[in-house]
Design a protein around this motif. Structure first.
Motif, mmCIF file in Angstrom:
data_model
loop_
_atom_site.group_PDB
_atom_site.id
_atom_site.type_symbol
_atom_site.label_atom_id
_atom_site.label_comp_id
_atom_site.label_asym_id
_atom_site.label_seq_id
_atom_site.Cartn_x
_atom_site.Cartn_y
_atom_site.Cartn_z
ATOM 1 N N ASP A 1 38.435 34.101 40.375
ATOM 2 C CA ASP A 1 38.463 34.981 41.532
ATOM 3 C C ASP A 1 37.132 35.743 41.585
ATOM 4 O O ASP A 1 36.772 36.441 40.638
ATOM 5 N N ASP B 1 42.510 44.489 32.953
ATOM 6 C CA ASP B 1 42.062 44.751 34.319
ATOM 7 C C ASP B 1 41.462 43.492 34.929
ATOM 8 O O ASP B 1 41.579 43.259 36.132
ATOM 9 N N CYS B 2 40.778 42.710 34.118
ATOM 10 C CA CYS B 2 40.140 41.470 34.567
ATOM 11 C C CYS B 2 40.452 40.373 33.558
ATOM 12 O O CYS B 2 40.212 40.548 32.358
ATOM 13 N N THR C 1 37.263 39.516 41.049
ATOM 14 C CA THR C 1 37.505 39.858 39.647
ATOM 15 C C THR C 1 36.226 39.716 38.837
ATOM 16 O O THR C 1 35.899 40.567 37.997
ATOM 17 N N ARG D 1 33.871 42.575 39.698
ATOM 18 C CA ARG D 1 34.360 43.838 39.145
ATOM 19 C C ARG D 1 34.084 43.915 37.643
ATOM 20 O O ARG D 1 33.662 44.958 37.129
#
Length: 290
Positions: free
Chosen positions: A122, A231-232, A125, A128
């Motif tokens: 993604d 988170d990722c 992602t 980020r």
């Protein structure tokens, strides 16, 4: 053994936007304790998700299965692959080995792993994660496991050049708990964890999350339990015709991340590199032929 193009978890993520509200609720339930969450009867799976049994039947068909038994058979196959030890993995490949030379078979498997992994990344992602890693206001911690510590070593060495305040957690030591003492809310913990997932790594992720840290996970296609706290998450396919899993795909992902973080931090990174080269020259660490 021929690996499927996608795991069921990957199919669920890919199809999520096209699912009904009830089917999304079911997908969330299945992913919470995947793949074990899908191994009960269709009635129990439906009850756990708070949906009807027809909803379960419809969704597994949307995922490409003929019915719930077919869906569960694939889950069991994934679970078997997830927990298989090196000897079992080797014996499976030997039984099914084609006549082609290992150079071709291994390379084909790796190239397939890379292609499939890249289609699953993604972009948001990825961006980020790189932004988190480039933030000079937050500390970065890196930890690997029994096998993946080599990836952690590689990533740590490069991150240490790119930016300040990077720490490698010695995962093979009982002292890893000490690293939590100075961990602050917003700090970033990069974790490497592939199948035969390590209990200490999961506990570290849980405790780091409690401290307010943000976790970036590099794992395999079945996803480490650490995913619950991450988170990722980046899932690299690892299966090759060998008793050992392949780290090639995860290494490729790491090098791409390193390149992008370098772009974010280049102004300060260039100064760090220049200072490092000066120190190398003073210590005569490397031979020069000019």
């Amino acid at each position: 053994m021929t690996e499927p193009a996608e795991t069921i978890a990957e199919r669920l993520h890919a199809a999520f936007d096209s699912l009904t509200r009830a089917e999304r609720q079911l997908a969330d339930s299945l992913l919470q304790n995947y793949p074990v969450s899908g191994l009960g009867s269709i009635t129990l799976v439906a009850k756990a998700a708070g949906v009807s049994t027809p909803t379960v039947a419809r969704m597994v068909q949307k995922l490409g299965f003929t019915g719930f038994p077919d869906f569960q058979a694939e889950l069991r196959r994934e679970l078997e692959a997830k927990i298989s030890d090196p000897i079992t993995k080797h014996d499976t490949w030997v039984e099914k080995a084609p006549d082609a030379h290992i150079l071709n078979r291994f390379t084909d498997a790796v190239m397939g792993n890379i292609r499939q992994t890249l289609t699953q990344i993604d972009i948001e992602t990825f961006d980020r994660a790189c932004t988190l890693l480039a933030d000079p206001g937050q500390s970065v911690y890196v930890v690997g496991g029994r096998i993946t510590r080599s990836l952690a070593d590689y990533f740590f060495m490069h991150m240490q050049v790119l930016r300040a305040d990077v720490t490698q957690i010695q995962s093979m030591s009982n002292a890893w708990v000490h690293y939590l003492l100075d961990m602050k809310p917003g700090d970033v913990v990069v974790i490497f964890d592939v199948r035969r997932y390590e209990n200490a790594t999961l506990k570290l992720a849980e405790m780091a999350r409690e401290k307010g840290a943000r976790i970036i996970l590099f794992t395999d296609q079945w996803r480490s339990p650490v995913h619950e706290f991450a988170d990722c998450t980046f899932c690299g396919r690892i299966v090759v015709p060998s008793a050992w899993d392949s780290s090639v795909t995860l290494m490729l992902m790491l090098e791409i991340v390193i390149a992008e973080v370098q772009e974010h931090t280049w102004a300060s990174t260039r100064k760090r590199m220049e200072e490092l080269e000066d120190m190398f020259d003073r210590t005569r660490f490397f031979r020069k032929f000019t």
